[in-house]
Design a protein around this motif. Structure first.
Motif, PDB file in Angstrom:
ATOM      1  N   GLU A  22       0.841  -1.206   0.000  1.00 44.48           N
ATOM      2  CA  GLU A  22       0.000   0.000   0.000  1.00 44.48           C
ATOM      3  C   GLU A  22       0.871   1.248   0.000  1.00 44.48           C
ATOM      4  O   GLU A  22       1.731   1.419   0.874  1.00 44.48           O
ATOM      5  N   GLU A  23       0.656   2.126  -0.979  1.00 49.14           N
ATOM      6  CA  GLU A  23       1.420   3.357  -1.078  1.00 49.14           C
ATOM      7  C   GLU A  23       0.822   4.429  -0.173  1.00 49.14           C
ATOM      8  O   GLU A  23      -0.362   4.745  -0.273  1.00 49.14           O
ATOM      9  N   ILE A  24       1.664   4.986   0.689  1.00 44.49           N
ATOM     10  CA  ILE A  24       1.253   6.037   1.616  1.00 44.49           C
ATOM     11  C   ILE A  24       2.008   7.306   1.220  1.00 44.49           C
ATOM     12  O   ILE A  24       3.237   7.348   1.287  1.00 44.49           O
ATOM     13  N   LYS A  25       1.276   8.327   0.794  1.00 45.92           N
ATOM     14  CA  LYS A  25       1.911   9.587   0.438  1.00 45.92           C
ATOM     15  C   LYS A  25       2.251  10.350   1.711  1.00 45.92           C
ATOM     16  O   LYS A  25       1.419  10.456   2.623  1.00 45.92           O
ATOM     17  N   VAL A  26       3.481  10.867   1.772  1.00 46.97           N
ATOM     18  CA  VAL A  26       3.943  11.621   2.928  1.00 46.97           C
ATOM     19  C   VAL A  26       4.547  12.937   2.460  1.00 46.97           C
ATOM     20  O   VAL A  26       4.992  13.062   1.324  1.00 46.97           O
ATOM     21  N   LYS A  27       4.524  13.913   3.366  1.00 47.80           N
ATOM     22  CA  LYS A  27       5.076  15.231   3.066  1.00 47.80           C
ATOM     23  C   LYS A  27       5.592  15.832   4.368  1.00 47.80           C
ATOM     24  O   LYS A  27       5.438  15.236   5.443  1.00 47.80           O
ATOM     25  N   GLU A  28       6.184  16.997   4.268  1.00 43.71           N
ATOM     26  CA  GLU A  28       6.688  17.692   5.444  1.00 43.71           C
ATOM     27  C   GLU A  28       5.615  17.712   6.533  1.00 43.71           C
ATOM     28  O   GLU A  28       4.477  18.100   6.284  1.00 43.71           O
ATOM     29  N   GLY A  29       5.965  17.226   7.720  1.00 41.36           N
ATOM     30  CA  GLY A  29       5.025  17.183   8.833  1.00 41.36           C
ATOM     31  C   GLY A  29       4.359  15.831   9.024  1.00 41.36           C
ATOM     32  O   GLY A  29       3.733  15.592  10.053  1.00 41.36           O
ATOM     33  N   SER A  30       4.480  14.928   8.052  1.00 36.96           N
ATOM     34  CA  SER A  30       3.896  13.580   8.205  1.00 36.96           C
ATOM     35  C   SER A  30       4.753  12.738   9.138  1.00 36.96           C
ATOM     36  O   SER A  30       5.978  12.888   9.184  1.00 36.96           O
ATOM     37  N   ALA A  31       4.112  11.834   9.869  1.00 34.71           N
ATOM     38  CA  ALA A  31       4.805  10.833  10.689  1.00 34.71           C
ATOM     39  C   ALA A  31       4.080   9.509  10.489  1.00 34.71           C
ATOM     40  O   ALA A  31       2.847   9.459  10.508  1.00 34.71           O
ATOM     41  N   VAL A  32       4.844   8.438  10.276  1.00 34.22           N
ATOM     42  CA  VAL A  32       4.273   7.126  10.014  1.00 34.22           C
ATOM     43  C   VAL A  32       4.986   6.093  10.871  1.00 34.22           C
ATOM     44  O   VAL A  32       6.221   6.025  10.855  1.00 34.22           O
ATOM     45  N   LYS A  33       4.216   5.290  11.608  1.00 35.85           N
ATOM     46  CA  LYS A  33       4.761   4.161  12.375  1.00 35.85           C
ATOM     47  C   LYS A  33       4.524   2.889  11.572  1.00 35.85           C
ATOM     48  O   LYS A  33       3.428   2.680  11.043  1.00 35.85           O
ATOM     49  N   ILE A  34       5.547   2.034  11.516  1.00 30.95           N
ATOM     50  CA  ILE A  34       5.428   0.774  10.791  1.00 30.95           C
ATOM     51  C   ILE A  34       5.851  -0.362  11.724  1.00 30.95           C
ATOM     52  O   ILE A  34       6.940  -0.323  12.300  1.00 30.95           O
ATOM     53  N   LEU A  35       4.979  -1.349  11.858  1.00 31.83           N
ATOM     54  CA  LEU A  35       5.269  -2.497  12.716  1.00 31.83           C
ATOM     55  C   LEU A  35       6.355  -3.372  12.099  1.00 31.83           C
ATOM     56  O   LEU A  35       6.547  -3.374  10.874  1.00 31.83           O
ATOM     57  N   PRO A  36       7.075  -4.140  12.916  1.00 39.23           N
ATOM     58  CA  PRO A  36       8.217  -4.912  12.421  1.00 39.23           C
ATOM     59  C   PRO A  36       7.904  -5.844  11.255  1.00 39.23           C
ATOM     60  O   PRO A  36       8.674  -5.921  10.296  1.00 39.23           O
ATOM     61  N   SER A  37       6.799  -6.561  11.314  1.00 40.69           N
ATOM     62  CA  SER A  37       6.518  -7.599  10.315  1.00 40.69           C
ATOM     63  C   SER A  37       6.066  -7.059   8.967  1.00 40.69           C
ATOM     64  O   SER A  37       5.956  -7.807   8.000  1.00 40.69           O
ATOM     65  N   ALA A  38       5.812  -5.758   8.875  1.00 41.47           N
ATOM     66  CA  ALA A  38       5.347  -5.166   7.619  1.00 41.47           C
ATOM     67  C   ALA A  38       6.518  -4.955   6.664  1.00 41.47           C
ATOM     68  O   ALA A  38       7.581  -4.478   7.054  1.00 41.47           O
ATOM     69  N   SER A  39       6.296  -5.282   5.408  1.00 39.64           N
ATOM     70  CA  SER A  39       7.277  -5.028   4.354  1.00 39.64           C
ATOM     71  C   SER A  39       7.193  -3.559   3.980  1.00 39.64           C
ATOM     72  O   SER A  39       6.105  -3.020   3.792  1.00 39.64           O
ATOM     73  N   ARG A  40       8.360  -2.895   3.861  1.00 33.44           N
ATOM     74  CA  ARG A  40       8.343  -1.457   3.587  1.00 33.44           C
ATOM     75  C   ARG A  40       9.486  -1.032   2.689  1.00 33.44           C
ATOM     76  O   ARG A  40      10.528  -1.677   2.632  1.00 33.44           O
ATOM     77  N   THR A  41       9.266   0.092   2.019  1.00 28.03           N
ATOM     78  CA  THR A  41      10.295   0.806   1.279  1.00 28.03           C
ATOM     79  C   THR A  41       9.878   2.278   1.227  1.00 28.03           C
ATOM     80  O   THR A  41       8.730   2.608   1.522  1.00 28.03           O
ATOM     81  N   ILE A  42      10.818   3.145   0.882  1.00 23.74           N
ATOM     82  CA  ILE A  42      10.530   4.581   0.850  1.00 23.74           C
ATOM     83  C   ILE A  42      11.187   5.194  -0.375  1.00 23.74           C
ATOM     84  O   ILE A  42      12.248   4.731  -0.817  1.00 23.74           O
ATOM     85  N   GLU A  43      10.535   6.230  -0.918  1.00 22.07           N
ATOM     86  CA  GLU A  43      11.084   6.898  -2.090  1.00 22.07           C
ATOM     87  C   GLU A  43      10.745   8.381  -2.080  1.00 22.07           C
ATOM     88  O   GLU A  43       9.775   8.805  -1.459  1.00 22.07           O
TER      89      GLU A  43
END
Length: 125
Positions: free
Chosen positions: A74-95
């Motif tokens: 799932e793509e989560i759009k983030v910008k200045e001021g965003s904060a995102v918590k990700i649990l250990p078992s979740a697959s993640r990447t950032i761009e």
């Protein structure tokens, strides 16, 4: 022996010139309760792999620019001021999805290890 340790990371532009645009504070400050990375990456940057953790959750705090954090597809759009918590078992990447520099802090700590925080962990001296 002192009760603190200081390091100089340089400017965020200096960090962008480090390998992968990252400054890890674990070694710089001898951290024992978490890992923190300060990140400054150019336009077009994308972590070229997905990853997850065995026991650590991550919190991404966006300082400048816009990006996409993909969590379990799932793509989560983030910008200045965003904060995102990700649990250990979740697959993640950032761009970096913008035409500008993308700056963020990532804090990594063991899930469910925080016992005290804020004023509940403070004593007046």
């Amino acid at each position: 022996m002192t009760n603190y340790k200081k390091t100089e990371l340089g400017t965020l532009s200096d960090i962008m010139n480090r390998e992968n645009g990252k400054a890890f504070l674990h070694d710089e400050l001898d951290l024992t309760g978490c890992e923190i990375s300060v990140n400054a990456v150019p336009k077009g940057f994308k972590v070229p792999f997905n990853h997850k953790h065995k026991q650590n959750e991550e919190v991404y705090i966006i300082l400048k620019g816009e990006g996409i954090i993909t969590v379990d597809g799932e793509e989560i759009k983030v910008k200045e001021g965003s904060a995102v918590k990700i649990l250990p078992s979740a697959s993640r990447t950032i761009e970096n999805s913008s035409d500008n520099e993308f700056q963020f802090i990532c804090v990594q700590a063991k899930t469910n290890s925080l016992e005290q925080f804020g004023l509940s962990d403070a004593e007046l001296c």
